[in-house]
Write an enzyme that holds these catalytic residues in place. Structure first.
Site, PDB file in Angstrom:
ATOM      1  N   SER A  21       0.802  -1.226   0.000  1.00 49.21           N
ATOM      2  CA  SER A  21       0.000   0.000   0.000  1.00 49.21           C
ATOM      3  C   SER A  21       0.833   1.274   0.000  1.00 49.21           C
ATOM      4  O   SER A  21       0.290   2.369   0.089  1.00 49.21           O
ATOM      5  CB  SER A  21      -0.937  -0.006   1.198  1.00 49.21           C
ATOM      6  OG  SER A  21      -0.211  -0.366   2.342  1.00 49.21           O
TER       7      SER A  21
ATOM      8  N   THR B 242      -1.803   3.426   4.301  1.00 48.06           N
ATOM      9  CA  THR B 242      -0.825   4.502   4.290  1.00 48.06           C
ATOM     10  C   THR B 242       0.025   4.589   5.545  1.00 48.06           C
ATOM     11  O   THR B 242      -0.483   4.361   6.641  1.00 48.06           O
ATOM     12  CB  THR B 242      -1.644   5.805   4.215  1.00 48.06           C
ATOM     13  OG1 THR B 242      -2.466   5.709   3.085  1.00 48.06           O
ATOM     14  CG2 THR B 242      -0.790   7.031   4.180  1.00 48.06           C
TER      15      THR B 242
ATOM     16  N   THR C 220       1.747   7.013   0.319  1.00 45.65           N
ATOM     17  CA  THR C 220       0.838   5.903   0.011  1.00 45.65           C
ATOM     18  C   THR C 220       0.788   5.626  -1.491  1.00 45.65           C
ATOM     19  O   THR C 220       1.114   6.507  -2.298  1.00 45.65           O
ATOM     20  CB  THR C 220      -0.587   6.262   0.489  1.00 45.65           C
ATOM     21  OG1 THR C 220      -1.426   5.123   0.397  1.00 45.65           O
ATOM     22  CG2 THR C 220      -1.205   7.361  -0.332  1.00 45.65           C
TER      23      THR C 220
ATOM     24  N   ARG D  39      -7.185   9.028  -9.660  1.00 46.96           N
ATOM     25  CA  ARG D  39      -7.742   9.280  -8.317  1.00 46.96           C
ATOM     26  C   ARG D  39      -6.632   9.714  -7.338  1.00 46.96           C
ATOM     27  O   ARG D  39      -5.551   9.133  -7.300  1.00 46.96           O
ATOM     28  CB  ARG D  39      -8.418   8.015  -7.801  1.00 46.96           C
ATOM     29  CG  ARG D  39      -9.055   8.155  -6.403  1.00 46.96           C
ATOM     30  CD  ARG D  39      -8.124   7.685  -5.306  1.00 46.96           C
ATOM     31  NE  ARG D  39      -8.804   7.602  -4.001  1.00 46.96           N
ATOM     32  CZ  ARG D  39      -8.170   7.376  -2.862  1.00 46.96           C
ATOM     33  NH1 ARG D  39      -6.860   7.219  -2.841  1.00 46.96           N
ATOM     34  NH2 ARG D  39      -8.824   7.314  -1.726  1.00 46.96           N
TER      35      ARG D  39
ATOM     36  N   GLY E 222      -6.156  10.622  -3.192  1.00 51.37           N
ATOM     37  CA  GLY E 222      -6.826  10.545  -1.887  1.00 51.37           C
ATOM     38  C   GLY E 222      -6.428  11.690  -0.979  1.00 51.37           C
ATOM     39  O   GLY E 222      -6.012  12.767  -1.428  1.00 51.37           O
TER      40      GLY E 222
ATOM     41  N   THR F 298      -5.243   7.667   8.040  1.00 52.36           N
ATOM     42  CA  THR F 298      -5.203   6.534   7.132  1.00 52.36           C
ATOM     43  C   THR F 298      -6.635   6.040   6.955  1.00 52.36           C
ATOM     44  O   THR F 298      -7.499   6.337   7.773  1.00 52.36           O
ATOM     45  CB  THR F 298      -4.306   5.410   7.690  1.00 52.36           C
ATOM     46  OG1 THR F 298      -4.324   4.307   6.778  1.00 52.36           O
ATOM     47  CG2 THR F 298      -4.772   4.934   9.048  1.00 52.36           C
ATOM     48  N   GLY F 299      -6.875   5.333   5.889  1.00 51.19           N
ATOM     49  CA  GLY F 299      -8.219   4.831   5.646  1.00 51.19           C
ATOM     50  C   GLY F 299      -8.802   5.424   4.377  1.00 51.19           C
ATOM     51  O   GLY F 299      -8.063   5.926   3.526  1.00 51.19           O
TER      52      GLY F 299
HETATM   53  N1  ASP Z   1      -5.809   7.282   2.824  1.00 52.84           N
HETATM   54  C1  ASP Z   1      -5.267   6.602   1.698  1.00 52.84           C
HETATM   55  C2  ASP Z   1      -6.045   6.953   0.479  1.00 52.84           C
HETATM   56  O1  ASP Z   1      -7.251   7.041   0.555  1.00 52.84           O
HETATM   57  C3  ASP Z   1      -5.214   5.159   1.817  1.00 52.84           C
HETATM   58  C4  ASP Z   1      -5.047   4.576   3.204  1.00 52.84           C
HETATM   59  O2  ASP Z   1      -4.663   5.217   4.117  1.00 52.84           O
HETATM   60  O3  ASP Z   1      -5.274   3.421   3.434  1.00 52.84           O
HETATM   61  O4  ASP Z   1      -5.455   7.075  -0.573  1.00 52.84           O
END
Ligand code: ASP
Length: 328
Positions: free
Chosen positions: A85, A187, A205, A215, A217, A238-239
């Protein structure tokens, strides 16, 4: 009219300038004296990032600079082909491109960011050079790549066999459906405070796996994926980036700390804001925040159980299980 306008402007500016000192005296956050043993400290998202924390600590424990520490720290997962990731080995977008996002911020509030960057293993180091060598904050796509190459970075193929296989099997169904905590995106966000109490943050990330081409994020967006303010502290997320982008989550966490909240409470406030506004989305998606304040106190909070973070402080590198808004 013109002279009236300039009279008004001058009076207003004069008034502001005269009142400025008082304003700040009244409104600057008052922090208790930091505990000397609290520094240096480094906090990062996700348990497997103990190694990244250790690399940051290596810099911090020798009296090094927080910005060098966070850069060195997040370079670890960037170069790890097994981390699917972040950086090299990251899962590609739905067209098979590994596109990377990263940002960095120093104790003076200067920031650098790259996004939708391909073929460069260490986007965080490119982001740092955007901050240090250009008048800009953010470079994206081909422009970011061009800049990286001009700075001596090597063009590389970042798609590993493992990531390619995962993409090929994803293509059979071609369904983008994040799975909580193993969302195929986790991330690294990191914040460090060095022994001179300088605060820096970094976030990097490959973004959501099999995302639409183009895209971007939250992670490369200053204030969303990461934010630091040397008077207050720092935060990272993160997320599911879309939810953090819509709420400028890391900025919110830092502002809550500025208003006096403990980092734990501040992270909770940001998660609860997301939970209130996007209740339906929250059923299926995870977001987690980490935070550390100028006193060296820290915390983390997530929508769902299963989020964890790592803190290196007082010579100890530990994993903390985060509390969450929703129960198991
Ligand atoms: N926040 C990151 C994104 O949406 C991915 C992640 O943190 O898992 O690109």
């Amino acid at each position: 009219m013109n002279s009236r306008r300039s009279f008004l402007q001058n009076t207003l500016l004069g008034g502001l300038a005269a009142g400025t000192a008082d304003f700040w005296a009244r409104n600057l956050p008052v922090f208790d004296k930091p505990d000397k043993n609290a520094f240096p400290v480094v906090i990062a998202t996700w348990g497997p990032n103990l190694k990244a924390n250790a690399a940051a600590w290596e810099v911090l424990s020798k009296g090094g600079y927080a910005l060098d520490a966070v850069e060195a720290g997040v370079r670890i997962p960037e170069a790890d082909p097994l981390d699917t990731s972040v950086g090299y080995g990251g899962f590609p977008d739905r067209d098979g491109h590994v596109t990377l996002d990263a940002c960095i911020m120093n104790e003076h509030g200067m920031a650098g960011s790259v996004s939708f960057l391909e073929h460069i293993m260490h986007p965080i180091s490119v982001a740092r050079l955007v901050m240090e060598k250009t008048p800009h904050v953010m470079l994206v796509g081909d422009g970011a790549l061009q800049f990286a190459l001009s700075q001596g970075f090597k063009k590389e193929d970042l798609l590993t066999e493992v990531a390619k296989k995962a993409w090929e099997s994803w293509k059979i169904e071609s369904k983008y459906k994040p799975i909580i905590n193993v969302e195929r995106h986790d991330t690294i966000g990191m914040v460090a405070i060095d022994s001179q109490q300088r605060i820096a943050g970094a976030c990097t990330t490959s973004g959501a796996a099999f995302k639409m081409h183009g895209r971007v994020g939250d992670s490369p967006i200053i204030g969303a994926g990461m934010f630091v303010d040397n008077e207050v502290g720092g935060a990272a997320s993160t997320g599911l980036g879309e939810m953090v982008l819509r709420t400028l989550g890391s900025f919110l966490v830092v502002e809550e700390m500025r208003r006096g909240a403990h980092p734990q409470k501040a992270a909770e406030t940001a998660v609860k804001r997301i939970a209130r506004k996007y209740a339906k989305l929250c059923e299926e998606a995870q977001v987690g925040f980490i935070a550390v304040d100028k006193r060296g106190r820290f915390g983390g909070f997530a929508i769902h159980p299963g989020f964890n973070y790592v803190v290196y402080q007082g010579g100890e590198n530990k994993v903390y299980e985060s509390a969450s808004f929703l129960a198991k």
